[in-house]
Scaffold this motif. Sequence first.
Motif, PDB file in Angstrom:
ATOM      1  N   MET A   1      54.218  51.951 -26.499  1.00 25.20           N
ATOM      2  CA  MET A   1      54.140  51.085 -27.475  1.00 25.20           C
ATOM      3  C   MET A   1      52.871  50.517 -25.902  1.00 25.20           C
ATOM      4  O   MET A   1      52.453  50.088 -25.228  1.00 25.20           O
ATOM      5  N   LEU A   2      51.703  49.993 -27.266  1.00 32.69           N
ATOM      6  CA  LEU A   2      50.791  48.612 -26.334  1.00 32.69           C
ATOM      7  C   LEU A   2      51.400  46.959 -26.961  1.00 32.69           C
ATOM      8  O   LEU A   2      51.077  46.375 -27.988  1.00 32.69           O
ATOM      9  N   CYS A   3      51.449  46.660 -25.601  1.00 30.78           N
ATOM     10  CA  CYS A   3      51.682  45.117 -25.687  1.00 30.78           C
ATOM     11  C   CYS A   3      51.034  43.975 -25.492  1.00 30.78           C
ATOM     12  O   CYS A   3      50.247  44.778 -24.423  1.00 30.78           O
ATOM     13  N   ILE A   4      50.298  43.343 -26.319  1.00 32.61           N
ATOM     14  CA  ILE A   4      49.465  42.041 -25.197  1.00 32.61           C
ATOM     15  C   ILE A   4      50.407  40.483 -25.613  1.00 32.61           C
ATOM     16  O   ILE A   4      50.675  39.830 -26.598  1.00 32.61           O
ATOM     17  N   THR A   5      50.490  40.247 -24.541  1.00 38.86           N
ATOM     18  CA  THR A   5      51.100  39.004 -24.451  1.00 38.86           C
ATOM     19  C   THR A   5      50.524  37.955 -23.840  1.00 38.86           C
ATOM     20  O   THR A   5      49.204  38.135 -23.614  1.00 38.86           O
ATOM     21  N   ALA A   6      51.201  36.762 -24.277  1.00 36.04           N
ATOM     22  CA  ALA A   6      50.268  35.457 -24.216  1.00 36.04           C
ATOM     23  C   ALA A   6      49.807  35.318 -22.907  1.00 36.04           C
ATOM     24  O   ALA A   6      51.149  35.986 -21.827  1.00 36.04           O
ATOM     25  N   HIS A   7      49.128  34.816 -22.563  1.00 43.75           N
ATOM     26  CA  HIS A   7      48.894  34.374 -20.939  1.00 43.75           C
ATOM     27  C   HIS A   7      48.966  33.161 -19.503  1.00 43.75           C
ATOM     28  O   HIS A   7      49.227  32.063 -20.536  1.00 43.75           O
ATOM     29  N   TYR A   8      50.424  33.606 -19.161  1.00 39.42           N
ATOM     30  CA  TYR A   8      50.555  32.353 -17.490  1.00 39.42           C
ATOM     31  C   TYR A   8      49.911  32.133 -16.691  1.00 39.42           C
ATOM     32  O   TYR A   8      49.532  33.398 -16.062  1.00 39.42           O
ATOM     33  N   ASN A   9      50.450  31.019 -16.569  1.00 39.25           N
ATOM     34  CA  ASN A   9      49.700  30.850 -14.764  1.00 39.25           C
ATOM     35  C   ASN A   9      50.618  31.854 -14.295  1.00 39.25           C
ATOM     36  O   ASN A   9      50.273  32.265 -13.000  1.00 39.25           O
ATOM     37  N   GLU A  10      51.979  32.412 -14.003  1.00 34.73           N
ATOM     38  CA  GLU A  10      53.096  32.650 -13.291  1.00 34.73           C
ATOM     39  C   GLU A  10      53.542  34.122 -14.920  1.00 34.73           C
ATOM     40  O   GLU A  10      53.462  33.557 -15.562  1.00 34.73           O
ATOM     41  N   TYR A  11      53.532  34.943 -14.200  1.00 32.39           N
ATOM     42  CA  TYR A  11      54.460  36.673 -13.983  1.00 32.39           C
ATOM     43  C   TYR A  11      55.655  36.643 -14.598  1.00 32.39           C
ATOM     44  O   TYR A  11      55.857  37.322 -15.633  1.00 32.39           O
ATOM     45  N   ARG A  12      56.400  35.678 -14.793  1.00 36.64           N
ATOM     46  CA  ARG A  12      58.360  35.786 -14.632  1.00 36.64           C
ATOM     47  C   ARG A  12      57.862  35.623 -16.613  1.00 36.64           C
ATOM     48  O   ARG A  12      59.102  37.296 -16.436  1.00 36.64           O
TER      49      ARG A  12
ATOM     50  N   THR B   1      40.483  38.914 -22.203  1.00 37.80           N
ATOM     51  CA  THR B   1      39.903  37.900 -22.856  1.00 37.80           C
ATOM     52  C   THR B   1      40.405  38.780 -24.387  1.00 37.80           C
ATOM     53  O   THR B   1      40.024  40.198 -24.497  1.00 37.80           O
ATOM     54  N   LEU B   2      40.699  38.275 -24.990  1.00 35.47           N
ATOM     55  CA  LEU B   2      41.307  39.226 -26.301  1.00 35.47           C
ATOM     56  C   LEU B   2      39.875  38.711 -27.326  1.00 35.47           C
ATOM     57  O   LEU B   2      38.713  38.341 -27.220  1.00 35.47           O
ATOM     58  N   PRO B   3      39.658  40.198 -28.298  1.00 42.85           N
ATOM     59  CA  PRO B   3      38.203  40.934 -28.854  1.00 42.85           C
ATOM     60  C   PRO B   3      38.167  39.150 -29.889  1.00 42.85           C
ATOM     61  O   PRO B   3      37.033  39.079 -29.942  1.00 42.85           O
ATOM     62  N   GLN B   4      38.839  38.245 -30.453  1.00 44.09           N
ATOM     63  CA  GLN B   4      38.809  36.947 -30.877  1.00 44.09           C
ATOM     64  C   GLN B   4      40.129  36.755 -31.385  1.00 44.09           C
ATOM     65  O   GLN B   4      40.899  36.663 -30.260  1.00 44.09           O
ATOM     66  N   ARG B   5      40.531  35.456 -31.344  1.00 38.78           N
ATOM     67  CA  ARG B   5      40.917  34.435 -31.691  1.00 38.78           C
ATOM     68  C   ARG B   5      42.508  34.592 -31.678  1.00 38.78           C
ATOM     69  O   ARG B   5      41.840  34.706 -33.473  1.00 38.78           O
ATOM     70  N   MET B   6      43.223  35.109 -31.626  1.00 30.68           N
ATOM     71  CA  MET B   6      44.659  35.776 -32.458  1.00 30.68           C
ATOM     72  C   MET B   6      45.586  33.925 -32.866  1.00 30.68           C
ATOM     73  O   MET B   6      45.532  33.372 -31.457  1.00 30.68           O
TER      74      MET B   6
ATOM     75  N   LYS C   1      52.288  29.816 -34.083  1.00 27.78           N
ATOM     76  CA  LYS C   1      52.013  28.637 -34.097  1.00 27.78           C
ATOM     77  C   LYS C   1      51.045  28.443 -32.968  1.00 27.78           C
ATOM     78  O   LYS C   1      50.565  26.993 -33.335  1.00 27.78           O
ATOM     79  N   GLN C   2      50.552  29.416 -32.478  1.00 31.85           N
ATOM     80  CA  GLN C   2      49.848  28.549 -31.502  1.00 31.85           C
ATOM     81  C   GLN C   2      48.546  29.845 -31.227  1.00 31.85           C
ATOM     82  O   GLN C   2      48.401  30.958 -32.198  1.00 31.85           O
ATOM     83  N   TYR C   3      47.317  29.577 -30.848  1.00 34.91           N
ATOM     84  CA  TYR C   3      46.183  30.178 -30.614  1.00 34.91           C
ATOM     85  C   TYR C   3      46.086  30.104 -29.014  1.00 34.91           C
ATOM     86  O   TYR C   3      46.268  29.755 -28.249  1.00 34.91           O
ATOM     87  N   HIS C   4      45.642  31.884 -29.322  1.00 36.12           N
ATOM     88  CA  HIS C   4      45.778  32.382 -28.322  1.00 36.12           C
ATOM     89  C   HIS C   4      44.168  33.382 -27.690  1.00 36.12           C
ATOM     90  O   HIS C   4      43.478  33.839 -28.745  1.00 36.12           O
ATOM     91  N   GLN C   5      43.652  32.948 -26.958  1.00 32.99           N
ATOM     92  CA  GLN C   5      42.052  33.655 -26.292  1.00 32.99           C
ATOM     93  C   GLN C   5      42.217  34.754 -24.907  1.00 32.99           C
ATOM     94  O   GLN C   5      41.472  35.681 -24.835  1.00 32.99           O
ATOM     95  N   ILE C   6      43.001  34.664 -24.584  1.00 36.41           N
ATOM     96  CA  ILE C   6      43.983  35.237 -23.319  1.00 36.41           C
ATOM     97  C   ILE C   6      44.688  35.869 -22.963  1.00 36.41           C
ATOM     98  O   ILE C   6      45.805  35.746 -23.216  1.00 36.41           O
ATOM     99  N   GLY C   7      44.919  37.606 -22.693  1.00 39.21           N
ATOM    100  CA  GLY C   7      46.296  38.025 -23.122  1.00 39.21           C
ATOM    101  C   GLY C   7      46.203  39.053 -21.850  1.00 39.21           C
ATOM    102  O   GLY C   7      45.020  39.518 -21.025  1.00 39.21           O
ATOM    103  N   ASP C   8      47.470  39.463 -21.708  1.00 37.83           N
ATOM    104  CA  ASP C   8      47.875  40.263 -20.626  1.00 37.83           C
ATOM    105  C   ASP C   8      48.329  41.379 -21.398  1.00 37.83           C
ATOM    106  O   ASP C   8      49.576  41.757 -22.583  1.00 37.83           O
TER     107      ASP C   8
END
Length: 114
Positions: free
Chosen positions: A6-17, A47-52, A56-63
């Motif tokens: 499984m490959l997962c992309i999660t929203a980027h947070y300032n903390e890793y928790r 950085t995501l290849p495109q805005r995702m 109901k939120q837009y993401h440009q960076i992911g973990d």
Amino acid sequence: MPFYQMLCITAHYNEYRPIKELVQRTVQQVWDRGGVVRRLNSWGTKTLPQRMRRHKQYHQIGDYWTMDFDASPRTLRTLNNLMRADPSVVRWTVLKLGDKVENIVTPPSKTTPR
């Protein structure tokens, strides 16, 4: 049991928790249903290849992170439901690598040295 990755992309947070908690819940889902987690691997923040858009939120960076595991198809459906409901998950995909781990791993070649 089939072997999956499984490959997962999660929203980027300032903390890793939040990501750590998601990974723990995911691993626990596999364990509770008799599966085996073979490997966890973090690819880091990218950085995501495109805005995702997700939940109901837009993401440009992911973990990015991956998990190799053995599980039944029923467990796979449970994991997909978990990923779909979690607000921190932007994208995920599960690949079936084979029916058994033994079929994936190539045995060392028995060549004679020259």
